[in-house]
Design an enzyme around this catalytic site. Structure first.
Site, PDB file in Angstrom:
ATOM      1  N   LYS A 207       0.772  -1.219  -0.068  1.00  0.00           N
ATOM      2  CA  LYS A 207       0.074   0.006   0.071  1.00  0.00           C
ATOM      3  C   LYS A 207       0.907   1.251  -0.221  1.00  0.00           C
ATOM      4  CE  LYS A 207      -3.600   2.403   2.866  1.00  0.00           C
ATOM      5  NZ  LYS A 207      -4.573   2.223   3.914  1.00  0.00           N
ATOM      6  N   GLU A 213      10.534  -4.665   4.818  1.00  0.00           N
ATOM      7  CA  GLU A 213      10.497  -6.113   4.170  1.00  0.00           C
ATOM      8  C   GLU A 213      10.264  -6.194   2.728  1.00  0.00           C
ATOM      9  OE1 GLU A 213       8.999  -4.942   6.771  1.00  0.00           O
ATOM     10  OE2 GLU A 213       8.846  -6.423   8.438  1.00  0.00           O
ATOM     11  N   GLY A 268      -4.914  -2.055   4.941  1.00  0.00           N
ATOM     12  CA  GLY A 268      -4.294  -3.166   4.784  1.00  0.00           C
ATOM     13  C   GLY A 268      -4.884  -4.403   4.947  1.00  0.00           C
ATOM     14  N   ARG A 269      -5.278  -4.651   6.225  1.00  0.00           N
ATOM     15  CA  ARG A 269      -5.874  -6.078   6.370  1.00  0.00           C
ATOM     16  C   ARG A 269      -7.209  -6.285   5.993  1.00  0.00           C
ATOM     17  NH1 ARG A 269      -5.129  -2.507  10.390  1.00  0.00           N
ATOM     18  NH2 ARG A 269      -6.616  -1.722  11.823  1.00  0.00           N
ATOM     19  N   GLU A 354      -5.172  -6.697  15.062  1.00  0.00           N
ATOM     20  CA  GLU A 354      -4.701  -5.263  14.596  1.00  0.00           C
ATOM     21  C   GLU A 354      -5.916  -4.499  14.687  1.00  0.00           C
ATOM     22  OE1 GLU A 354      -0.969  -4.441  11.885  1.00  0.00           O
ATOM     23  OE2 GLU A 354      -2.758  -5.047  10.758  1.00  0.00           O
ATOM     24  N   HIS A 385      -5.016 -33.309  17.817  1.00  0.00           N
ATOM     25  CA  HIS A 385      -3.910 -34.023  18.285  1.00  0.00           C
ATOM     26  C   HIS A 385      -2.992 -33.213  18.995  1.00  0.00           C
ATOM     27  CE1 HIS A 385      -5.475 -37.644  16.313  1.00  0.00           C
ATOM     28  NE2 HIS A 385      -6.124 -36.720  15.519  1.00  0.00           N
ATOM     29  N   LYS A 513       8.979  -0.666  14.659  1.00  0.00           N
ATOM     30  CA  LYS A 513       9.634  -0.162  13.356  1.00  0.00           C
ATOM     31  C   LYS A 513      10.682   0.777  13.573  1.00  0.00           C
ATOM     32  CE  LYS A 513       5.726  -0.902  10.022  1.00  0.00           C
ATOM     33  NZ  LYS A 513       4.848  -0.031   9.030  1.00  0.00           N
TER      34      LYS A 513
HETATM   35  C1  G6Q Z   1      -2.494  -3.951   8.198  1.00  0.00           C
HETATM   36  C2  G6Q Z   1      -1.304  -3.354   8.371  1.00  0.00           C
HETATM   37  C3  G6Q Z   1      -0.051  -4.089   7.985  1.00  0.00           C
HETATM   38  C4  G6Q Z   1       0.328  -3.669   6.460  1.00  0.00           C
HETATM   39  C5  G6Q Z   1       1.518  -4.173   6.359  1.00  0.00           C
HETATM   40  C6  G6Q Z   1       1.886  -3.788   4.861  1.00  0.00           C
HETATM   41  O1  G6Q Z   1      -3.707  -3.267   8.221  1.00  0.00           O
HETATM   42  O2  G6Q Z   1      -1.405  -1.844   7.972  1.00  0.00           O
HETATM   43  O3  G6Q Z   1      -0.164  -5.235   8.114  1.00  0.00           O
HETATM   44  O4  G6Q Z   1      -0.674  -4.106   5.650  1.00  0.00           O
HETATM   45  O5  G6Q Z   1       2.553  -3.476   7.282  1.00  0.00           O
HETATM   46  O6  G6Q Z   1       1.950  -2.489   4.539  1.00  0.00           O
HETATM   47  P1  G6Q Z   1       2.181  -2.151   2.897  1.00  0.00           P
HETATM   48  O7  G6Q Z   1       1.164  -2.684   2.236  1.00  0.00           O
HETATM   49  O8  G6Q Z   1       2.198  -0.296   3.028  1.00  0.00           O
HETATM   50  O9  G6Q Z   1       3.499  -2.648   2.419  1.00  0.00           O
END
Ligand code: G6Q
Length: 547
Positions: A207, A213, A268-269, A354, A385, A513
């Protein structure tokens, strides 16, 4: 200013009501009401929910619905669907529902209808995914794409990964998807060993397009591709990007035609419904992606319009509130009896924890009541199990959701019947338990001596009275999967609304972060900064001299 939920009349009444029910076993509730299953089950958007195995009576539900009403849930829900800026700490609308709005209606953000842009990107996803799948869009050397690698993390990884795993029966054997999220070089490195750069497409899903990462993985993937194909120009044909940051994608060298936009009103989620779902569309085809959106839209329509007493997200959300705030449970298990859903709980864990893992309310006040629980779980029958012992006989009890498709995509022998039997048996055992008398009688029937019975019986007792919901799907399809995910999204919304928290920000991930940035600098400098605490400093020194 909205009062904390603890100050509402229904909250107090629910406490009194809980004391009323505390001594009552689910066995008694079932014995008292032969219609309990009919009374406490509901069906919508292809999902059937049995919630009869809960510590509730009809008046419990009435009180919980009163609580929802007193907290202003209906207004809050209308605000979300209308595009009001309910993510108040980021001043953003929350409109993942617009991404799957199939009703042909307009949805305005700051006076502008977002639907034309949503439809434009969906069309772009269709053109691209069909082009790759039909072999009209080829790699740099003229070969068809055979492996798609999604490079993303968190919301840009878990949702599409979970959905692709669930929809594997709709995929083609000659087009595979892979998900690389971890900055640990092993994640990308292990995969690259198996891939051919000539037939691999990378999707950089981010996003913000600033996530450490994902960018690290994207740069390493790019270097591997350029080395493998001997050409910088190949990047244009082997990379696509999904982002709200079009400057970032251009700087990486991804051509506009391969950039799929989304918007800051998609969290994001909650983003698998946007172009973040491109890997899903490539894997199972755009028609199936559309069916996923249709299923979610059906659940949206149900959540908006159904009476509260028949409203699945409301019922699941309120049951969660009941246990978390009035019975003191700290965790909630989600147990899909479907191998395809083996990453479903991981997705929900992010979605729920989250969103509602918050301790400050919408007005900035410290919260004095419990909010989001720990969400955890693994698919059945595997979990049986492993950790089910704790569910049955541990000193804490955990509300559970069992999720069960009634038909299998892999009808091998008697496997599916066994799966169904196990799922139903677990919720029955949790609810019913086994009394001392039953345990003794069982041991007696096995011919045990009285002394042996005395010794073993206590270990064979199951308290029971452990609540669970069972969600049945006729089959795991794109449509039912869409409805299932949307059900949990709205359940999280219901709870966040009652807890009066912002379910759509995630400031809690920021501190780590920031500190990682400082420690990375120390590692690059070869020495811990003076400001580091003694523990971190000692660990940095060890990391600098691994031995
Ligand atoms: C989700 C969070 C988080 C996000 C990641 C990736 O709601 O905000 O999990 O999706 O940190 O972020 P980017 O899509 O910006 O790389």
């Amino acid at each position: 200013m909205q009062a904390p939920p603890t100050e509402l009349p229904a909250w107090q009444t629910l406490h009194t009501h809980q004391r009323d029910l505390a001594g009552c076993h689910l066995r008694e509730l079932f014995a008292a009401d032969p219609k309990r299953f009919e009374r406490f089950s509901v069906e919508a958007a292809g999902l059937f929910l049995d919630y009869s195995k809960h510590r509730i009576r009809e008046d419990t539900l009435t009180l919980l619905l009163e609580l929802a009403q007193q907290t202003g849930l209906n207004r809050h829900r209308a605000d979300m669907f209308a595009g009001a800026p309910i993510n108040t700490t980021e001043q953003r609308a929350v409109l993942h529902t617009a991404l799957r709005n199939r009703a042909g209606t307009s949805i305005l953000v700051d006076g502008i209808d977002v639907m034309p842009a949503v439809r434009r990107v969906l069309q772009q996803m269709r053109d691209f995914s069909e082009g790759i799948r039909d072999g009209r869009i080829l790699g740099h050397t003229g070969l068809a794409i055979r492996d798609v690698v999604n490079l993303g993390i968190g919301g840009s990884d878990l949702g599409p990964l979970m959905a692709c795993e669930a929809l594997e029966p709709y995929s083609r054997p000659d087009l595979r998807v892979h998900f690389v999220s971890n900055v640990d070089g092993a994640h990308l490195g292990r995969l690259l060993k198996r891939l051919d750069p000539r037939t691999t497409l990378f999707i950089v899903a981010s996003k913000t397009f600033t996530t450490q990462e994902t960018l690290a993985n994207a740069h390493s993937a790019r270097a591997w591709l350029v080395a493998g194909l001997g050409s910088e120009a190949a990047v244009a044909q082997h990379f696509a990007a999904v982002s709200t940051n079009l400057k970032g994608t251009a700087a990486f060298g991804i051509p506009d035609a391969h950039v799929f936009e989304f918007w800051d009103w998609v969290g994001g989620r909650y983003s698998l419904w946007s172009a973040i779902g491109l890997s899903i569309a490539l894997y199972v085809g755009m028609d199936n992606f559309d069916a996923l959106l249709d299923g979610a839209h059906a659940m949206d329509a149900h959540f908006r319009a159904s009476a509260p007493t028949h409203n699945l997200p409301m019922i699941l959300g309120l049951l969660g509130i009941w246990y978390r705030n009035f019975w003191g449970t700290a965790t909630h298990a989600v147990l899909p009896y479907d191998q395809g859903l083996h990453r479903f709980t991981a997705h929900l864990q992010q979605l729920d924890m989250e969103s509602n893992g918050k301790s400050v309310d919408l007005q900035g006040r410290s919260i004095t009541y419990e909010t989001g629980p720990v969400i955890w779980g693994e698919p059945g029958t595997n979990g049986q199990h492993a950790f089910f012992q704790h569910l049955h006989q541990g000193t804490d009890w955990t509300p559970c959701d069992f999720i069960l498709p009634l038909q299998s995509h892999y009808p091998l022998g008697d496997h599916h019947r066994m799966l169904v039997a196990n799922c139903l048996a677990q919720s029955q055992a949790l609810m019913w338990g086994k009394t001392q008398e039953e345990a003794r009688a069982e041991l007696q029937s096995q011919g045990m001596s009285p002394a042996e019975i005395e010794r073993l019986a206590p270990h064979k007792i199951f308290p029971g009275n452990r609540p669970s919901s069972t969600l049945l799907l006729s089959r795991l399809t794109p449509h039912t999967l869409g409805a299932l995910i949307a059900l949990y999204e709205h359940k999280v919304f219901v709870q966040g609304s009652i807890w009066n928290v912002n379910s759509f920000d995630q400031w809690g991930v920021e501190l780590g972060k920031q500190l990682a940035g400082r420690i990375l600098k120390d590692l690059r400098d070869g020495t811990p900064a003076a400001a580091q605490d003694a523990s971190t400093s000692g660990l940095i020194r060890r990391a600098l001299d691994p031995g």
